[in-house]
Scaffold this motif. Structure first.
Motif: not given
Length: 131
Positions: A34, A38, A41-42, A88, A91-92
């Motif tokens: 996970y 993340r 994605c970031y 996820g 949050d990103a």
């Protein structure tokens, strides 16, 4: 009368549902799988951040998670709770500073998960609408 503005984007990262946070000697952490999701994605969102502006408004977010189909799926749908998939990318987006200052500005959220179709890439389709 105000008009809503919708932005559409595709994040080409294999969706992973959020794991339960674990508490260790040095604090709280998530599974490596996970955390890697993340971070991917970031990294992608940082590259396209300048195309979008932060605003002080309410948002509707619709996300479709296109998951990689296993060779012999146990179900007709991907494993993992859809609400855990949502955490996820939201949050990103918040960490990168795209669209909203804080995800508390999201007042309407829709999530959908499915397996990829033949020839389709896995990833996440997002529609983000300013209300």
């Amino acid at each position: 009368m105000t008009t809503s503005r919708t932005s559409k984007l595709f994040i080409p990262v294999k969706p992973v549902p959020a794991s339960r946070p674990r508490v260790g000697r040095y604090g709280t952490y998530f599974s490596k799988n996970y955390e890697d999701f993340r971070n991917e994605c970031y990294k992608f969102l940082v590259k396209i951040k300048n195309q979008y502006k932060q605003k002080d408004c309410e948002y509707r977010v619709d996300i479709t998670f296109v998951c990689k189909r296993p060779s012999k799926p146990a179900n007709s749908y991907p494993i993992g709770d859809v609400d855990n998939y949502l955490k996820g990318p939201l949050d990103a987006l918040t960490k990168v500073g795209m669209f909203w200052h804080d995800d508390t500005q999201i007042v309407h959220l829709v999530g959908f998960k499915r397996y990829q179709k033949d020839g389709e890439d896995f990833g996440m389709y997002l529609e983000i609408t300013e209300l």
